[in-house]
Design a protein around this motif. Structure first.
Motif, PDB file in Angstrom:
ATOM      1  N   TRP A 267       0.816  -1.211   0.000  1.00 32.05           N
ATOM      2  CA  TRP A 267       0.000   0.000   0.000  1.00 32.05           C
ATOM      3  C   TRP A 267       0.850   1.260   0.000  1.00 32.05           C
ATOM      4  CZ3 TRP A 267       0.080   3.989   3.396  1.00 32.05           C
ATOM      5  CH2 TRP A 267       0.569   3.775   4.685  1.00 32.05           C
ATOM      6  N   GLU A 268       2.017   1.214   0.641  1.00 26.21           N
ATOM      7  CA  GLU A 268       2.874   2.406   0.664  1.00 26.21           C
ATOM      8  C   GLU A 268       3.357   2.792  -0.739  1.00 26.21           C
ATOM      9  OE1 GLU A 268       3.625   0.267   4.669  1.00 26.21           O
ATOM     10  OE2 GLU A 268       3.296  -0.282   2.559  1.00 26.21           O
ATOM     11  N   ILE A 269       3.604   1.781  -1.590  1.00 31.19           N
ATOM     12  CA  ILE A 269       4.032   2.085  -2.967  1.00 31.19           C
ATOM     13  C   ILE A 269       2.853   2.628  -3.773  1.00 31.19           C
ATOM     14  CG2 ILE A 269       5.078   1.162  -5.067  1.00 31.19           C
ATOM     15  CD1 ILE A 269       6.403  -0.979  -3.337  1.00 31.19           C
ATOM     16  N   HIS A 270       1.656   2.093  -3.532  1.00 30.30           N
ATOM     17  CA  HIS A 270       0.448   2.661  -4.142  1.00 30.30           C
ATOM     18  C   HIS A 270       0.323   4.138  -3.751  1.00 30.30           C
ATOM     19  CE1 HIS A 270      -4.248   2.348  -4.585  1.00 30.30           C
ATOM     20  NE2 HIS A 270      -3.728   3.229  -5.423  1.00 30.30           N
ATOM     21  N   ALA A 271       0.553   4.436  -2.477  1.00 31.58           N
ATOM     22  CA  ALA A 271       0.486   5.827  -2.020  1.00 31.58           C
ATOM     23  C   ALA A 271       1.573   6.676  -2.676  1.00 31.58           C
ATOM     24  CB  ALA A 271       0.607   5.885  -0.499  1.00 31.58           C
ATOM     25  N   ALA A 272       2.770   6.125  -2.790  1.00 28.26           N
ATOM     26  CA  ALA A 272       3.866   6.858  -3.428  1.00 28.26           C
ATOM     27  C   ALA A 272       3.543   7.163  -4.882  1.00 28.26           C
ATOM     28  CB  ALA A 272       5.164   6.051  -3.315  1.00 28.26           C
ATOM     29  N   ASP A 273       2.990   6.185  -5.603  1.00 23.31           N
ATOM     30  CA  ASP A 273       2.593   6.410  -6.994  1.00 23.31           C
ATOM     31  C   ASP A 273       1.530   7.498  -7.086  1.00 23.31           C
ATOM     32  OD1 ASP A 273       4.329   4.454  -7.873  1.00 23.31           O
ATOM     33  OD2 ASP A 273       2.776   2.953  -8.238  1.00 23.31           O
ATOM     34  N   THR A 274       0.570   7.471  -6.160  1.00 26.19           N
ATOM     35  CA  THR A 274      -0.519   8.457  -6.162  1.00 26.19           C
ATOM     36  C   THR A 274       0.018   9.859  -5.908  1.00 26.19           C
ATOM     37  OG1 THR A 274      -2.092   6.769  -5.406  1.00 26.19           O
ATOM     38  CG2 THR A 274      -2.711   9.073  -5.071  1.00 26.19           C
ATOM     39  N   LEU A 275       0.941   9.986  -4.955  1.00 23.60           N
ATOM     40  CA  LEU A 275       1.551  11.287  -4.665  1.00 23.60           C
ATOM     41  C   LEU A 275       2.416  11.769  -5.825  1.00 23.60           C
ATOM     42  CD1 LEU A 275       2.549  10.615  -0.968  1.00 23.60           C
ATOM     43  CD2 LEU A 275       0.928  12.369  -1.723  1.00 23.60           C
TER      44      LEU A 275
ATOM     45  N   GLN B  25      -4.934  -8.507 -12.158  1.00 29.20           N
ATOM     46  CA  GLN B  25      -4.563  -7.093 -12.142  1.00 29.20           C
ATOM     47  C   GLN B  25      -3.791  -6.763 -13.416  1.00 29.20           C
ATOM     48  OE1 GLN B  25      -2.900  -7.294  -7.872  1.00 29.20           O
ATOM     49  NE2 GLN B  25      -4.127  -5.416  -7.836  1.00 29.20           N
ATOM     50  N   ARG B  26      -4.026  -5.541 -13.925  1.00 29.40           N
ATOM     51  CA  ARG B  26      -3.395  -5.113 -15.168  1.00 29.40           C
ATOM     52  C   ARG B  26      -2.587  -3.840 -14.933  1.00 29.40           C
ATOM     53  NH1 ARG B  26      -9.070  -3.624 -17.832  1.00 29.40           N
ATOM     54  NH2 ARG B  26      -8.531  -5.362 -19.217  1.00 29.40           N
ATOM     55  N   TYR B  27      -1.736  -3.523 -15.889  1.00 33.15           N
ATOM     56  CA  TYR B  27      -1.022  -2.249 -15.879  1.00 33.15           C
ATOM     57  C   TYR B  27      -1.990  -1.104 -16.160  1.00 33.15           C
ATOM     58  CZ  TYR B  27       3.612  -4.472 -16.094  1.00 33.15           C
ATOM     59  OH  TYR B  27       4.755  -5.177 -15.832  1.00 33.15           O
ATOM     60  N   PHE B  28      -1.755   0.000 -15.496  1.00 35.71           N
ATOM     61  CA  PHE B  28      -2.388   1.268 -15.835  1.00 35.71           C
ATOM     62  C   PHE B  28      -1.295   2.327 -15.817  1.00 35.71           C
ATOM     63  CE2 PHE B  28      -7.099   2.549 -15.444  1.00 35.71           C
ATOM     64  CZ  PHE B  28      -7.493   1.619 -16.380  1.00 35.71           C
ATOM     65  N   GLY B  29      -1.545   3.449 -16.468  1.00 37.37           N
ATOM     66  CA  GLY B  29      -0.530   4.490 -16.586  1.00 37.37           C
ATOM     67  C   GLY B  29       0.047   4.920 -15.251  1.00 37.37           C
ATOM     68  N   ALA B  30       1.389   5.007 -15.206  1.00 34.71           N
ATOM     69  CA  ALA B  30       2.149   5.534 -14.063  1.00 34.71           C
ATOM     70  C   ALA B  30       2.067   4.658 -12.814  1.00 34.71           C
ATOM     71  CB  ALA B  30       1.728   6.965 -13.739  1.00 34.71           C
ATOM     72  N   GLN B  31       1.584   3.429 -12.934  1.00 36.13           N
ATOM     73  CA  GLN B  31       1.607   2.500 -11.803  1.00 36.13           C
ATOM     74  C   GLN B  31       2.945   1.759 -11.793  1.00 36.13           C
ATOM     75  OE1 GLN B  31      -1.040   2.178  -9.701  1.00 36.13           O
ATOM     76  NE2 GLN B  31      -2.941   2.294 -10.836  1.00 36.13           N
ATOM     77  N   SER B  32       3.533   1.598 -10.611  1.00 34.28           N
ATOM     78  CA  SER B  32       4.799   0.878 -10.519  1.00 34.28           C
ATOM     79  C   SER B  32       4.629  -0.623 -10.713  1.00 34.28           C
ATOM     80  CB  SER B  32       5.447   1.140  -9.157  1.00 34.28           C
ATOM     81  OG  SER B  32       5.820   2.489  -9.038  1.00 34.28           O
TER      82      SER B  32
ATOM     83  N   GLU C 227      12.285   5.096  -2.584  1.00 35.52           N
ATOM     84  CA  GLU C 227      12.697   3.855  -3.252  1.00 35.52           C
ATOM     85  C   GLU C 227      12.594   3.965  -4.771  1.00 35.52           C
ATOM     86  OE1 GLU C 227      10.166   0.918  -1.503  1.00 35.52           O
ATOM     87  OE2 GLU C 227      11.141   1.021   0.465  1.00 35.52           O
ATOM     88  N   ASP C 228      11.821   4.931  -5.246  1.00 30.87           N
ATOM     89  CA  ASP C 228      11.778   5.296  -6.669  1.00 30.87           C
ATOM     90  C   ASP C 228      11.375   4.117  -7.556  1.00 30.87           C
ATOM     91  OD1 ASP C 228      11.956   7.105  -8.736  1.00 30.87           O
ATOM     92  OD2 ASP C 228      14.063   6.699  -9.139  1.00 30.87           O
ATOM     93  N   HIS C 229      10.252   3.497  -7.219  1.00 35.10           N
ATOM     94  CA  HIS C 229       9.716   2.426  -8.055  1.00 35.10           C
ATOM     95  C   HIS C 229       9.189   3.016  -9.363  1.00 35.10           C
ATOM     96  CE1 HIS C 229       9.838  -0.612  -4.834  1.00 35.10           C
ATOM     97  NE2 HIS C 229       9.547   0.405  -4.041  1.00 35.10           N
ATOM     98  N   GLU C 230       9.228   2.219 -10.412  1.00 39.54           N
ATOM     99  CA  GLU C 230       8.721   2.683 -11.701  1.00 39.54           C
ATOM    100  C   GLU C 230       8.282   1.502 -12.539  1.00 39.54           C
ATOM    101  OE1 GLU C 230      10.275   6.210 -14.281  1.00 39.54           O
ATOM    102  OE2 GLU C 230      11.314   4.419 -14.996  1.00 39.54           O
ATOM    103  N   LEU C 231       7.160   1.682 -13.227  1.00 39.13           N
ATOM    104  CA  LEU C 231       6.655   0.648 -14.125  1.00 39.13           C
ATOM    105  C   LEU C 231       7.670   0.341 -15.219  1.00 39.13           C
ATOM    106  CD1 LEU C 231       3.179   0.579 -15.781  1.00 39.13           C
ATOM    107  CD2 LEU C 231       5.160   0.799 -17.246  1.00 39.13           C
ATOM    108  N   ASP C 232       7.844  -0.941 -15.489  1.00 37.55           N
ATOM    109  CA  ASP C 232       8.671  -1.362 -16.620  1.00 37.55           C
ATOM    110  C   ASP C 232       7.733  -1.661 -17.778  1.00 37.55           C
ATOM    111  OD1 ASP C 232      10.383  -2.402 -18.468  1.00 37.55           O
ATOM    112  OD2 ASP C 232      11.151  -4.015 -17.206  1.00 37.55           O
ATOM    113  N   TYR C 233       7.531  -0.646 -18.632  1.00 37.32           N
ATOM    114  CA  TYR C 233       6.573  -0.775 -19.725  1.00 37.32           C
ATOM    115  C   TYR C 233       6.877  -1.985 -20.605  1.00 37.32           C
ATOM    116  CZ  TYR C 233       4.160  -0.123 -24.084  1.00 37.32           C
ATOM    117  OH  TYR C 233       3.392  -0.344 -25.183  1.00 37.32           O
TER     118      TYR C 233
END
Length: 581
Positions: free
Chosen positions: A70-78, A121-128, A571-577
């Protein structure tokens, strides 16, 4: 045309204005805790804009990517919100999202499942990570079906085709609301101990919008503002990258992000996959504001189609896969002779979502008016400067539960004022006066001009001259609206649009003035005369009612995330498109 001077009077403990996901989830919580409530809908039961949110709903379940939390979800949202979100709102959303998803599954929402039986679950824009749960490309419809059935099982009272024109506040406390029955044409006064606004956003202020023409016209925001509640971050309007451009009747309607989430690619008419220039790492699944501006830039520079569009192509995917994951898109385009398994779709940016809205305390969902609550898209704080795709649906059920629970816990200790008969009569007289108006401008004409104004002066790209010109045009348009031709009773679409205009003018002014005040580019707010983000403007802009019908603009520093969420940000997570390739 007829007028009715004696309104119907209805009493309830809790009045819920809006019957989409947010309003229904609030009512369910109240009903489960034994609190009397009444849900009001502007349209038929089950017909709300929630059904148009097709692509998915977020929660850090880790079904495919167990390292998500959930913390990474919050980080992505911020990060997507450029750190002007309300940290309490974000953390509440992301912590509670998994439980709300599991609850929906228990209530019968038929989520797509993995081979192991987990919620897919699927990818959506800017999700890690793959965090977006879904039911094909009809997730919003499935959510509404589930909530409507649950509310019916709990025998939640409901009235459809009911339009609220004014909130009633007595001594700083919510006392109810006044409106009219759109079928009977009769005014209605509601006496309530608490009122919940859950009436959606305001993107129908724009010429091209994913909203239906006479909905999302800023009702919720203007109702709250007129009742003395500040609005916040109104300059942040999300333009979705992919709206339809034809047929004309469907221009602006959404082409779900799920198309890109399942591997859809954007091309210009020169055959270039142009996101390689704008976002080589995240490509089509970068943040919505990034992709929308890229699409707009390609069109403006002459690399768009004759319909001022770019091309979205999913045809490289297997036909069966496309039919399985995107059945609604297949059907919608097939109706107009386009087979998306074989050819691309024409798409262009469209006004899609309001990040700004009503100020609330997200621990309770209450506004600064005692007993007045707000939930869903009508509020400001969760999304900051840009909404993370998939967060809108989860917001409705998380904060609907928060609002319902707080009302249930506090209603017994609240002393609520009674409706003022004199105030009700004044509001009904105003309705009568509007219905009888004999001016020279129709509501439809004024609305068309307002939408053109907003698209031109407060659209995807903005500057000071354009915003000032827009405010000047708005003032002149308001003067024309004083000479409105209605001459229709309360059952007519003309009268409904005349009421819509009251709200649209208030909301449009807050957008234009907020955009003028924010002298930077941040998220969905892009200023061509201030192209950089200003670190000193990590602030929220507030539209403050003065009490005499006026408006002041203020600013305050945005809050800071908790240590745990800040750690996830660092931690700078990022989606790997390229997992999609």
């Amino acid at each position: 045309m007829s007028t009715v001077s004696n309104p119907e009077t209805v009493s309830t403990s809790v009045l819920i204005i809006g019957a989409g996901g947010a309003g229904l989830r609030t009512s369910i919580e109240l009903a489960e805790q034994g609190v009397d409530c009444l849900v009001l809908g502007k349209r038929a039961h089950g017909d709300a804009h929630t059904i148009w949110a097709a692509g998915g709903i977020n929660a850090s379940l880790g079904s495919l990517d167990p390292e998500d939390r959930w913390e990474i979800h919050a980080a992505d949202t911020l990060d997507e919100g450029h750190f002007v979100n309300d940290p309490t709102a974000v953390e509440t959303l992301c912590k509670r999202a998994p439980d709300r998803i599991r609850e929906l599954a228990e209530w019968g929402m038929d989520f797509d499942r993995t081979d192991e039986g987990k919620i897919n679950q699927r990818y959506f824009g800017a999700q890690s990570f793959r965090r977006t749960c879904f039911v094909g490309d009809r997730t919003g419809q499935a959510l509404m079906d589930t909530l409507v059935q649950k509310a019916m099982d709990l025998e939640v009272p409901y009235r459809e085709n009911l339009y609220i024109t004014d909130l009633m506040v007595e001594g700083g406390q919510a006392a109810g609301a006044v409106g009219f029955d759109m079928d009977a044409g009769r005014p209605v006064a509601f006496d309530a101990d608490a009122v919940v606004i859950a009436a959606g956003g305001h993107t129908s202020l724009y010429r091209r919008s994913s909203s239906r023409t006479d909905e999302n016209t800023g009702d919720a925001q203007a109702l709250a503002f007129n009742a003395g509640v500040p609005l916040r971050d109104m300059e942040f309007v999300q333009f979705h990258p992919t709206g339809k451009v034809k047929p004309e009747a469907e221009a602006g309607h959404l082409v779900t992000e799920a198309v890109r989430g399942e591997g859809g690619r954007l091309y210009n008419t020169e055959g270039e996959r142009f996101m390689e220039r704008y976002s080589p790492t995240q490509m089509e699944l970068d943040a919505r504001d990034v992709v929308a501006r890229a699409n707009e830039q390609e069109i403006r520079e002459g690399r768009g189609t004759e319909d001022d569009a770019v091309l979205l192509d999913i045809s490289h995917r297997d036909d069966d896969y496309i039919h399985d994951r995107l059945p609604r898109m297949v059907e919608e385009f097939a109706e107009h002779g386009i087979d998306i398994t074989e050819e691309p779709m024409e798409v262009a940016p469209t006004a899609h979502y309001a990040m700004g809205g009503i100020e609330v305390d997200f621990e309770t969902a209450q506004t600064q008016v005692d007993g007045l609550y707000a939930v869903g898209e009508c509020t400001a704080g969760v999304h900051g400067a840009n909404r993370l795709g998939g967060n809108s649906l989860i917001e409705t059920v998380v904060f609907g539960q928060v609002a319902g629970n707080h009302i249930a816990e506090t209603l017994g200790s609240r002393t609520s004022p009674s409706l003022s008969d004199a105030a009700v009569r004044d509001h009904v007289a105003t309705q009568d006066t509007l219905a009888a108006a004999e001016g020279g401008h129709t509501p439809a004409e004024i609305m068309d001009r307002l939408r053109d104004l907003m698209w031109q002066h407060a659209g995807i790209l903005r500057d000071e001259d354009g915003l000032l010109n827009g405010l000047g045009k708005l003032q002149r348009l308001r003067a024309d609206a004083e000479d409105l031709q209605v001459q229709a009773d309360r059952t007519s679409r003309r009268y409904e649009r005349a009421q819509n205009l009251r709200f649209m003018f208030t909301t449009a002014e807050t957008i234009l003035r907020g955009a003028l005040e924010r002298k930077e580019s941040r998220g969905a707010h892009a200023r061509t005369d201030y192209e950089a983000k200003d670190p000193d403007l990590r602030k929220n802009i507030r539209s403050l009612p003065t009490g005499d019908g006026g408006m002041e603009i203020g600013m305050e520093a945005a809050g800071r995330p908790s240590r745990r969420v800040q750690q996830a940000v660092d931690e700078d997570h990022e989606l790997d498109y390229h997992h999609l390739e």
